[in-house]
Design an enzyme around this catalytic site. Structure first.
Site, PDB file in Angstrom:
ATOM      1  N   LYS A 114       0.826  -1.221   0.000  1.00  0.00           N
ATOM      2  CA  LYS A 114       0.000   0.000   0.000  1.00  0.00           C
ATOM      3  C   LYS A 114       0.854   1.262   0.000  1.00  0.00           C
ATOM      4  O   LYS A 114       0.435   2.292  -0.514  1.00  0.00           O
ATOM      5  CB  LYS A 114      -0.973  -0.008   1.179  1.00  0.00           C
ATOM      6  CG  LYS A 114      -2.123  -0.969   0.971  1.00  0.00           C
ATOM      7  CD  LYS A 114      -3.322  -0.628   1.817  1.00  0.00           C
ATOM      8  CE  LYS A 114      -4.490  -1.527   1.484  1.00  0.00           C
ATOM      9  NZ  LYS A 114      -5.579  -1.434   2.459  1.00  0.00           N
ATOM     10  N   LYS A 196      -3.345 -10.990  -7.088  1.00  0.00           N
ATOM     11  CA  LYS A 196      -4.594 -11.153  -6.332  1.00  0.00           C
ATOM     12  C   LYS A 196      -5.708 -10.284  -6.940  1.00  0.00           C
ATOM     13  O   LYS A 196      -5.439  -9.163  -7.374  1.00  0.00           O
ATOM     14  CB  LYS A 196      -4.332 -10.722  -4.873  1.00  0.00           C
ATOM     15  CG  LYS A 196      -5.466 -11.042  -3.925  1.00  0.00           C
ATOM     16  CD  LYS A 196      -5.231 -10.440  -2.552  1.00  0.00           C
ATOM     17  CE  LYS A 196      -5.456  -8.961  -2.537  1.00  0.00           C
ATOM     18  NZ  LYS A 196      -5.550  -8.344  -1.229  1.00  0.00           N
ATOM     19  N   LYS A 199     -10.303  -5.035  -5.322  1.00  0.00           N
ATOM     20  CA  LYS A 199     -11.334  -4.060  -5.704  1.00  0.00           C
ATOM     21  C   LYS A 199     -10.712  -2.734  -6.126  1.00  0.00           C
ATOM     22  O   LYS A 199     -11.363  -1.910  -6.752  1.00  0.00           O
ATOM     23  CB  LYS A 199     -12.355  -3.865  -4.581  1.00  0.00           C
ATOM     24  CG  LYS A 199     -11.781  -3.530  -3.225  1.00  0.00           C
ATOM     25  CD  LYS A 199     -12.887  -3.597  -2.153  1.00  0.00           C
ATOM     26  CE  LYS A 199     -12.310  -3.818  -0.772  1.00  0.00           C
ATOM     27  NZ  LYS A 199     -13.257  -4.269   0.214  1.00  0.00           N
TER      28      LYS A 199
HETATM   29  P1  TYM Z   1     -10.563  -6.600   3.171  1.00  0.00           P
HETATM   30  O1  TYM Z   1     -11.720  -5.683   3.319  1.00  0.00           O
HETATM   31  O2  TYM Z   1      -9.432  -6.207   2.276  1.00  0.00           O
HETATM   32  O3  TYM Z   1     -11.044  -8.015   2.687  1.00  0.00           O
HETATM   33  C1  TYM Z   1     -12.062  -8.707   3.395  1.00  0.00           C
HETATM   34  C2  TYM Z   1     -11.796 -10.194   3.367  1.00  0.00           C
HETATM   35  O4  TYM Z   1     -11.728 -10.645   2.010  1.00  0.00           O
HETATM   36  C3  TYM Z   1     -10.533 -11.389   1.823  1.00  0.00           C
HETATM   37  N1  TYM Z   1     -10.066 -11.197   0.441  1.00  0.00           N
HETATM   38  C4  TYM Z   1      -9.848 -12.186  -0.427  1.00  0.00           C
HETATM   39  N2  TYM Z   1      -9.976 -13.515  -0.294  1.00  0.00           N
HETATM   40  C5  TYM Z   1      -9.667 -14.270  -1.378  1.00  0.00           C
HETATM   41  N3  TYM Z   1      -9.253 -13.750  -2.565  1.00  0.00           N
HETATM   42  C6  TYM Z   1      -9.109 -12.408  -2.725  1.00  0.00           C
HETATM   43  N4  TYM Z   1      -8.712 -11.915  -3.889  1.00  0.00           N
HETATM   44  C7  TYM Z   1      -9.418 -11.571  -1.615  1.00  0.00           C
HETATM   45  N5  TYM Z   1      -9.405 -10.213  -1.429  1.00  0.00           N
HETATM   46  C8  TYM Z   1      -9.794 -10.012  -0.166  1.00  0.00           C
HETATM   47  C9  TYM Z   1      -9.557 -10.834   2.837  1.00  0.00           C
HETATM   48  O5  TYM Z   1      -8.526 -11.748   3.137  1.00  0.00           O
HETATM   49  C10 TYM Z   1     -10.461 -10.570   4.016  1.00  0.00           C
HETATM   50  O6  TYM Z   1     -10.638 -11.736   4.785  1.00  0.00           O
HETATM   51  N6  TYM Z   1      -7.946  -5.995   7.315  1.00  0.00           N
HETATM   52  C11 TYM Z   1      -9.090  -6.667   6.772  1.00  0.00           C
HETATM   53  C12 TYM Z   1     -10.387  -6.294   7.460  1.00  0.00           C
HETATM   54  C13 TYM Z   1     -10.333  -6.464   8.924  1.00  0.00           C
HETATM   55  C14 TYM Z   1     -10.333  -7.688   9.645  1.00  0.00           C
HETATM   56  C15 TYM Z   1     -10.311  -7.328  11.022  1.00  0.00           C
HETATM   57  C16 TYM Z   1     -10.362  -9.022   9.253  1.00  0.00           C
HETATM   58  C17 TYM Z   1     -10.301  -5.459   9.841  1.00  0.00           C
HETATM   59  N7  TYM Z   1     -10.296  -5.979  11.097  1.00  0.00           N
HETATM   60  C18 TYM Z   1     -10.287  -8.317  12.008  1.00  0.00           C
HETATM   61  C19 TYM Z   1     -10.346 -10.000  10.254  1.00  0.00           C
HETATM   62  C20 TYM Z   1     -10.319  -9.644  11.612  1.00  0.00           C
HETATM   63  C21 TYM Z   1      -9.211  -6.269   5.322  1.00  0.00           C
HETATM   64  O7  TYM Z   1      -8.707  -5.285   4.884  1.00  0.00           O
HETATM   65  O8  TYM Z   1     -10.008  -7.029   4.605  1.00  0.00           O
END
Ligand code: TYM
Length: 333
Positions: A114, A196, A199
């Site tokens: 990032k 990967k 979005k």
């Molecule tokens: P975020 O919002 O980027 O993504 C949410 C969840 O989706 C999964 N993910 C994917 N899984 C498979 N293939 C992909 N291409 C893909 N892109 C995203 C992510 O692994 C995630 O599980 N930091 C986290 C949000 C968060 C969180 C937490 C998660 C904040 N606090 C506490 C668990 C526990 C995040 O940015 O996810």
């Protein structure tokens, strides 16, 4: 109910969620809801680490709650809440910051990525992001955290911080474990299957948004980058594009990878891509209908959010007060 372990996870309400978020996370949230006491958050504070359009962020927060429910998360069974509605998340982050070393945050892959993609805005929040995430998890006595593969490093840091705090101040936090699905933990970009699916990809053909319509979904899958071979089989290393499509198909068609391979034996890539597109469009249709219906009922969504925040606060308050006591903050009672 009481003897069930606690599960916590969250998604950021930034941009539009993709089928990567669905396959890697939200679909598993639904599947696990009967086995654990589940808490699903909408991580709006995390979103602030990159520049947001405030009006869009507000709208996306409500939209993500509607999506959770439309995907099948039951508000009667699970707590769903918005992270910023429970102030203990920010407060525990402060305490955990005091036991976190800059070197630990500096080497996080997501921070490095990032920092590159948002070079004009490398702020402290971006670096501290994993500590806020650790607070999210540790506040609720969480045993398991279902996430995609990209969050693995953050879960490891969470475990390290829990262990460090416990050894410094006596047993306080449960040391959580990640649940990372065997297949679908990393859904790849349709435009470049070595990357990967994200979005925030500038190429709109690289990802399927959960809000795309049927025609768009099928068009994007038709253009998906694969390889110059003609056989359809599962081999993520040598056939990343095809294996990615097989994984997506298996989730949306509800069949195993082996069964998916069997179904497409002897078929050409063209037919296969259309069938994957159709399975995804078909799977998303009821979700979209339900989501749009829910979005018309803002009162209901607000109520779920307020109830969720109340329930979450009750748990978070207890944990934070224990933490404050352990680290020596004086409470006048
Ligand atoms: P975020 O919002 O980027 O993504 C949410 C969840 O989706 C999964 N993910 C994917 N899984 C498979 N293939 C992909 N291409 C893909 N892109 C995203 C992510 O692994 C995630 O599980 N930091 C986290 C949000 C968060 C969180 C937490 C998660 C904040 N606090 C506490 C668990 C526990 C995040 O940015 O996810």
């Amino acid at each position: 109910m009481l003897d069930k372990k606690t599960l916590f996870s969250a998604v950021q309400p930034s941009g539009v969620p993709t089928i990567g978020n669905y396959v890697g996370a939200i679909n598993n949230f639904v599947k696990l809801q009967d086995d654990y006491n589940c808490i699903y958050s909408i991580a709006d504070l995390h979103c602030l680490t990159v520049r947001q359009n405030p009006a869009e962020l507000r709208q996306a927060t409500l939209g993500l709650l509607a999506l959770y429910i439309a995907c099948g998360i039951d508000p009667e069974k699970c707590i769903m809440f918005v992270q910023s509605h429970v102030h203990e998340h920010a407060e525990l982050t402060w305490v955990l910051n005091t036991i976190t070393y800059p070197g630990e945050l500096n080497r996080m892959t997501q921070f490095k990525d990032k920092s590159r993609s948002h070079a004009d805005n490398v702020n402290m929040g971006l670096m501290d992001y994993p500590v806020l995430m650790a607070s999210d998890i540790l506040l609720y006595g969480t045993s398991v955290v279902p996430v995609g593969a990209d969050q693995k490093q953050h879960i490891e840091l969470t475990r390290d911080l829990a262990i460090r705090f416990n050894s410094r101040y006596s047993d306080t936090f449960i040391v959580p474990e990640g649940i990372i699905p065997k297949y679908g933990a990393k859904i790849m970009s349709l435009a470049d299957p070595t990357k990967k699916m994200s979005k925030s990809d500038e190429n709109l053909n690289a990802f399927i948004s959960l809000y795309d319509d049927t025609d768009t979904i099928i068009r994007k899958f038709k253009r998906a980058v694969t390889d110059s071979d003609t056989k359809i089989y599962f081999d993520p290393e040598n056939k990343a594009g095809i294996s990615n499509l097989l994984t997506i198909y298996s989730v949306f068609a509800g069949v195993s990878i082996d069964e998916a391979v069997r179904q497409f034996e002897g078929k050409g890539y063209g037919d296969f891509k259309i069938k994957v597109g159709e399975a995804v469009a078909e799977g998303l249709k009821p979700i979209t209908e339900k989501r749009l219906e829910l979005m018309k009922n803002k009162d209901y969504l607000n109520k779920v959010m307020i109830d969720g925040a109340e329930k979450a606060s009750r748990i978070a308050r207890k944990t934070l007060s224990k933490v404050y006591r352990k680290v020596g903050l004086y409470r006048a009672e």
